[in-house]
Design an enzyme around this catalytic site. Structure first.
Site, mmCIF file in Angstrom:
data_model
loop_
_atom_site.group_PDB
_atom_site.id
_atom_site.type_symbol
_atom_site.label_atom_id
_atom_site.label_comp_id
_atom_site.label_asym_id
_atom_site.label_seq_id
_atom_site.Cartn_x
_atom_site.Cartn_y
_atom_site.Cartn_z
ATOM 1 N N GLU A 109 42.983 40.755 40.427
ATOM 2 C CA GLU A 109 42.220 42.533 40.492
ATOM 3 C C GLU A 109 41.532 42.592 41.426
ATOM 4 O OE1 GLU A 109 44.071 43.384 35.311
ATOM 5 O OE2 GLU A 109 42.439 42.336 36.230
ATOM 6 N N HIS A 168 36.784 42.734 39.804
ATOM 7 C CA HIS A 168 35.297 42.443 38.547
ATOM 8 C C HIS A 168 34.045 42.707 38.491
ATOM 9 C CE1 HIS A 168 38.985 43.582 36.655
ATOM 10 N NE2 HIS A 168 39.534 42.618 36.508
ATOM 11 N N ASP A 186 31.933 40.445 34.458
ATOM 12 C CA ASP A 186 32.595 41.814 34.558
ATOM 13 C C ASP A 186 32.077 42.959 35.619
ATOM 14 O OD1 ASP A 186 35.216 43.021 34.253
ATOM 15 O OD2 ASP A 186 35.599 40.515 33.661
#
Length: 752
Positions: A322, A259, A187
């Site tokens: 995202e 990410h 991440d």
């Protein structure tokens, strides 16, 4: 007469069933009680032909309860203990088993070691429950799970956990018959897996200069370097082997295309801009993502080669969530790629990215799974979807013939609060108590029987931004893991939640023996605001004897001599209700506190034109007129969240009512894509149809008020009040989540 006899028979059967309900979690599909009981002997001799790994596990788990000897010959047993793994023709499914307890012995029948292992989990719980009495009721259990994917996720990027702690986590899954461990390994805040071809991933990407602490809106940091923390490939192999011995599949997650800051910090040439980059110290979403160029894909293919060599799972999780499009919009290479491949836009480029990765993974005999954003621009041909933003992604995947795992944040995010946020450790937000997890049905009602077959299972996720150590991991998953296990097994009965709650409390004694730091939120007083007499009342409840509830109305701490709770407390004015549970004169719970701010809208009828997001919808529209002002540091149960939508609420006073002020609160938390409202308008009406605008404010006024809006609307006298609070819209460049829909959070709408 026959009907009467039938009713008596059903009532008698129901009474017998209630009296003999077992303390098993998850509860089996079918239990038939029989005459007699099995006397637990002093020690057992186990058949040497039993599956060795599973039997050794059983011996280790029960070594505190039972004593064992090993038989030299097959079929030689001490006393009446009998364990058999031989299958019969009607037990062909790998996770199906039959467990028979009789006065003569105990027999397990299954077609596979997997079924045998699951049967042992049931048997261990039976021994734990009945060891003190020395006898187990005779019964036959025929059992199998409803869903083939019963998963738990663990984020080790925001905060890291040791190999031994990860093994403990896997043990918890095995105990309650979950079979999938989703390991979130990369991440923005850390890269946690050794990749030998790219050593800088762990040399640089496994550490950060500091970490965010406290609530996100506080924007404070601890100033302490974190890391380097990562798992070597030998450690990864050790964990995968450990899980396999417990019939648990480990699914690794390597995040892409977003990410990616930890990876870009090590290899900045994989970005759209030159950098430099560093692993993120804040939580949230960041604009710098993998650039879809050939060297990036070669890098990811090489990484995936090493990952797939370590993890034998059918599915490889590639994230896909995202991913801001800001850098891609500004990147000449990305824009040329969109034009060259006749893609519609950057969302089409996301699909191109995912499909290219999928082709590579498929070429290695594996499949990809990703969060529901991989649906953007078109789903990759063989991909499975993990539906987290709600249930919509799972529905879309199933209707198009793709497998889906249901993990909606509103039910399955265990980083949310599970009790009153005021009495809980700091959490990410949301409110997901035990009963809500237990109420979840993974098969959406929108699907027909054929489409429902594509719902592969259910999973809960544990993101660790606010989880600093493993004891807090335990706190956040227990007891919610128990509810998840029964949902995944397919035997959850939300209408009979109290019965399940009793089994959970019974299970606490076993968690105590294991030293598990579980949440005791269900012991605390639970408060619920309900409409009553054109206003509101406050209902209190507890998992214990309600006669033990004491409360005060003046904000003082309750004691054993305070008022005894008997019925819902009318809230007639602004006040603070404090409550607690007492037993034998001793305080047994945390003190719960709820402050009410009563206005002329409190408890009135309200209608919303658009519903809030499923993840932040606790209490529905009533939350906006329940008399509770939201805490800006806790997005728990007092806020409604709207993703890309305006709030248009109409309140019916019931009769013409005078007021001169209207108030509401909205939030700004850009790291979580939450933005102040863009504007607000106030309307009045006497007929509910024809509305007159009486007040309007813009963005500048909302910013200057820091979201705490109080509007003087002059002397008004109307039956209806309508308020329109405009969402900020698409998040602008330079902000986390740029080019995505903004969130609008609103709490109480009041009038004075």
């Amino acid at each position: 007469m026959q009907r009467f006899l039938l009713i008596i028979s059903v009532l008698f059967s129901s009474l017998f069933f209630t009296q003999t309900r077992l303390n098993l979690i998850p509860y089996p599909q079918k239990v038939e009680f029989q005459k007699g009981e099995f006397i637990i002997p002093e020690s057992f001799k186990l058949d040497q032909n039993l599956p060795k790994k599973e039997t050794e596990y059983f011996k280790k788990r029960t070594q505190q309860l039972l004593k064992f000897q090993t038989a030299k010959g097959a079929g030689v047993h001490l006393s009446s203990g009998k364990f058999c793994s031989k299958c019969i023709s009607d037990l062909q499914k790998p996770e199906k088993y039959r467990l028979t307890v009789s006065p003569e012995g105990i027999k397990i029948q299954s077609a596979s070691e997997n079924g045998y292992f699951l049967a042992l989990q049931t048997l261990i719980q039976l021994f734990e429950e009945y060891k003190d009495s020395g006898k187990i009721p005779a019964m036959e259990i025929e059992d199998e799970p409803k869903f083939v994917w019963r998963g738990m996720h663990l984020d080790v990027c925001r905060h890291f956990f040791t190999v031994e702690e990860v093994k403990q986590y896997i043990d918890y899954l095995a105990m309650y018959k979950l079979n999938t461990f989703h390991w979130h390994l990369t991440d923005d805040q850390g890269w946690r897996i050794e990749i030998k071809k790219y050593p800088k991933l762990t040399q640089i990407g496994s550490k950060r200069k500091e970490s965010m602490i406290g609530a996100y809106v506080d924007n404070t940091f601890d100033g302490k370097p974190y890391g380097p923390y990562f798992y070597t490939q030998d450690q990864i192999k050790e964990v995968v082997k450990y899980a396999a011995e417990r019939h648990i599949t480990v699914v690794p997650e390597i995040e892409m295309p977003g990410h990616a800051l930890a990876a870009l910090s090590a290899y900045p040439e994989l970005a759209c801009t030159k950098g430099p980059f560093e692993p993120a110290t804040k939580w949230g979403v960041f604009d710098d993502v993998f650039c879809p160029k050939d060297e990036t894909f070669k890098f990811l293919e090489n990484v995936l080669d090493e990952v797939m060599a370590l993890f034998p799972s059918q599915y490889i999780h590639i994230g896909g969530d995202e991913c801001p499009k800001t850098r891609w919009k500004e990147c000449a290479h990305c824009q040329e790629l969109i034009k060259k491949n006749n893609l519609k836009d950057e969302h089409g480029l996301q699909s191109y990215f995912i499909q290219r990765i999928e082709k590579y993974v498929n070429s290695k005999g594996r499949k990809i799974i990703g969060w529901d954003e991989i649906l953007e621009g078109g789903l990759a041909p063989n991909a499975a979807v993990m539906s987290w933003t709600g249930i919509k992604g799972g529905i879309e995947a199933a209707k198009s013939g793709h497998f889906a795992i249901m993990t909606p944040g509103s039910y399955c995010y265990f980083d949310h609060y599970q009790g009153d946020p005021a009495t809980e450790p700091n959490a990410f937000g949301g409110f997901t108590p035990l009963d809500k997890v237990y109420s979840y049905n993974p098969v959406p009602s929108e699907l027909n029987a054929e489409q429902a077959k594509y719902i592969k299972g259910v999973q809960a996720n544990l993101w660790t931004e606010y989880i600093l150590d493993f004891r807090q991991v335990q706190y956040m998953i227990f007891p919610r893991l128990l509810a998840l296990s029964e949902v995944g097994w397919g035997t959850a009965d939300p209408e009979n939640y109290k019965e399940f709650e009793g089994r959970v409390i019974n299970e606490f004694k076993n968690l105590d023996k294991m030293g598990v730091n579980y949440a005791k939120s269900i012991y605390n007083i639970s408060g619920k605001v309900v409409a009553a007499n054109n206003g509101v009342s406050y209902e209190l409840s507890t998992s214990q004897n309600p006669d033990g509830i004491r409360y005060t109305l003046d904000g003082t701490e309750p004691n054993v001599n305070s008022q005894t709770y008997q019925k819902a407390i009318p809230v007639l004015k602004s006040l603070t209700i404090k409550s607690a549970y007492f037993e034998n004169g001793q305080l047994k719970s945390a003190v719960s506190s709820q402050t009410f701010t009563v206005s002329k809208t409190t408890g009135k009828k309200i209608m919303l034109e658009q519903l809030p997001s499923e993840n932040y919808s606790f209490g529905g529209a009533f939350t906006l007129i329940d008399g509770i002002i939201g805490n800006q540091r806790q997005l728990g149960k007092t806020w409604l969240g709207f993703n890309g939508k305006d709030v248009v609420a109409t309140i019916d006073f019931g009769q013409k009512t005078q007021f001169s002020e209207v108030y509401f609160n909205t939030l700004d938390n850009k790291g979580s894509w939450i933005h102040f409202a863009k504007s607000a308008q106030i309307f009045i009406s006497d007929d509910g149809t024809n509305f007159k605008l009486i007040k309007e404010i813009g963005k500048d006024e909302i910013l200057s008020a820091k979201g705490k809006i109080k509007l003087n609307v002059g002397n008004q006298n109307s039956k209806y009040l309508k308020i329109k609070i405009e969402n900020a819209g698409i998040i602008p460049a330079g902000n986390p989540g740029a080019d995505s829909k903004a969130w609008l959070f609103v709490d109480e709408i009041g009038a004075l």
